[in-house]
Design a protein around this motif. Sequence first.
Motif, PDB file in Angstrom:
ATOM      1  N   CYS A  22       9.241   5.229  -2.901  1.00 32.80           N
ATOM      2  CA  CYS A  22       8.129   4.265  -2.810  1.00 32.80           C
ATOM      3  C   CYS A  22       8.610   2.870  -3.184  1.00 32.80           C
ATOM      4  O   CYS A  22       8.240   1.879  -2.533  1.00 32.80           O
ATOM      5  N   ARG A  23       9.424   2.790  -4.210  1.00 34.38           N
ATOM      6  CA  ARG A  23       9.916   1.471  -4.652  1.00 34.38           C
ATOM      7  C   ARG A  23      10.774   0.824  -3.569  1.00 34.38           C
ATOM      8  O   ARG A  23      10.701  -0.390  -3.352  1.00 34.38           O
TER       9      ARG A  23
ATOM     10  N   ILE B  93       0.844  -1.207   0.000  1.00 35.20           N
ATOM     11  CA  ILE B  93       0.000   0.000   0.000  1.00 35.20           C
ATOM     12  C   ILE B  93       0.872   1.247   0.000  1.00 35.20           C
ATOM     13  O   ILE B  93       1.837   1.343   0.768  1.00 35.20           O
ATOM     14  N   LEU B  94       0.503   2.194  -0.840  1.00 37.29           N
ATOM     15  CA  LEU B  94       1.062   3.548  -0.783  1.00 37.29           C
ATOM     16  C   LEU B  94      -0.044   4.418  -0.183  1.00 37.29           C
ATOM     17  O   LEU B  94      -1.061   4.685  -0.845  1.00 37.29           O
ATOM     18  N   HIS B  95       0.144   4.822   1.053  1.00 42.82           N
ATOM     19  CA  HIS B  95      -0.940   5.540   1.735  1.00 42.82           C
ATOM     20  C   HIS B  95      -0.715   7.051   1.659  1.00 42.82           C
ATOM     21  O   HIS B  95      -0.049   7.644   2.499  1.00 42.82           O
ATOM     22  N   PHE B  96      -1.310   7.644   0.618  1.00 39.08           N
ATOM     23  CA  PHE B  96      -1.236   9.096   0.435  1.00 39.08           C
ATOM     24  C   PHE B  96      -2.571   9.758   0.773  1.00 39.08           C
ATOM     25  O   PHE B  96      -2.723  10.962   0.585  1.00 39.08           O
ATOM     26  N   GLY B  97      -3.529   8.963   1.225  1.00 39.67           N
ATOM     27  CA  GLY B  97      -4.853   9.499   1.526  1.00 39.67           C
ATOM     28  C   GLY B  97      -4.858  10.299   2.818  1.00 39.67           C
ATOM     29  O   GLY B  97      -3.937  10.227   3.621  1.00 39.67           O
TER      30      GLY B  97
ATOM     31  N   VAL C  13       7.122  -1.494   7.082  1.00 38.86           N
ATOM     32  CA  VAL C  13       6.559  -0.131   7.045  1.00 38.86           C
ATOM     33  C   VAL C  13       7.647   0.907   6.764  1.00 38.86           C
ATOM     34  O   VAL C  13       8.705   0.889   7.384  1.00 38.86           O
ATOM     35  N   THR C  14       7.354   1.790   5.842  1.00 38.15           N
ATOM     36  CA  THR C  14       8.254   2.909   5.532  1.00 38.15           C
ATOM     37  C   THR C  14       7.469   4.206   5.644  1.00 38.15           C
ATOM     38  O   THR C  14       6.416   4.353   5.006  1.00 38.15           O
ATOM     39  N   CYS C  15       7.960   5.128   6.458  1.00 39.57           N
ATOM     40  CA  CYS C  15       7.317   6.434   6.600  1.00 39.57           C
ATOM     41  C   CYS C  15       8.157   7.458   5.847  1.00 39.57           C
ATOM     42  O   CYS C  15       9.368   7.547   6.073  1.00 39.57           O
TER      43      CYS C  15
ATOM     44  N   PHE D 213       3.882   4.939   4.146  1.00 40.67           N
ATOM     45  CA  PHE D 213       2.993   5.952   4.727  1.00 40.67           C
ATOM     46  C   PHE D 213       3.527   7.350   4.424  1.00 40.67           C
ATOM     47  O   PHE D 213       4.690   7.659   4.716  1.00 40.67           O
ATOM     48  N   ALA D 214       2.678   8.194   3.856  1.00 40.19           N
ATOM     49  CA  ALA D 214       3.071   9.585   3.579  1.00 40.19           C
ATOM     50  C   ALA D 214       3.019  10.380   4.872  1.00 40.19           C
ATOM     51  O   ALA D 214       1.991  10.934   5.255  1.00 40.19           O
TER      52      ALA D 214
END
Length: 272
Positions: A187-188, A66-70, A156-158, A106-107
């Motif tokens: 992101c990658r 998941i790329l969480h930009f929401g 997890v990556t912030c 996570f953005a």
Amino acid sequence: MPRILMTGAAGGIGASLRKLLPPIYPDLLLSDVETPADLCAGEKFKAADLSDLAQVEAICEGVDGILHFGGFSVEGPWDDILQSNIIGCYNLFEAARKNGVKRVVFASSNHAVGFYPRHHRIGTGVTARPDSRYGVSKVFGEAVGALYADKHGLGVTCLRIGNFGDKPLDHRRLSIWLKPEDLVQLCRIGLDHPDIHFEIFYGASYNERAWWDNHRAYDLGYRPTGRAEDFREHAMAEQAKLPPDPVSDFYQGGAFCGMEFSGDKSRVIDWK
Ligand code: 15L
């Protein structure tokens, strides 16, 4: 082929990544609370309100990363931040866990540490100094990410994103600019690098005036191609149009620090 979910598809970063990600992740599922007006025929989209766990679980089904930009992307009223960035962010990690998602990027934001002065160089291990309710929500998101990594084994990556865009917009952004293609690189790493457990990176390009020590991202292969100084003249011309402010101009978070500030503006605090 991994299925990647990107939340926030209708937002500024989402709109740009929708064009850059498909060649790398062809099975890309987009989500936002409302359908983007310019959705193309080949794009897969499922709407979800992040504050509703059942809806978030539905978009996480069968997803690998998941790329969480929401969520809310600037300072806002507490109830909006609460629903989108606190409850919404918790729901995202919980839905990811329930669905066996392996990776979440996570953005986060530079506003998690916005009250560090500009003359300090900070790493990713510093104490949080949020500059807004928005910044507090990003500290919360990083904490939830750490919990789900340590307790449930999610990778997890912030990303403490600086300022995303085609060029730096002013003097402050010369230090924190993030070129879209460089965000794709980060992101990658978050989605694919084998060594991810819990990481925090600064989302910044190669900026000679950087305030941030981002060596961990470089250790994992980050090689940004954007160089803020190439746009110095433009940024300084834009800066000249802005009114000075002793608080906004002193701290890394800029206007987020100055807004609603009710302390003594003549005594800005130099955090040790
Ligand atoms: C952010 O986190 C915001 O999402 C963006 O709109 C900018 O304000 C950026 O920070 C910034 O600090 O310039």
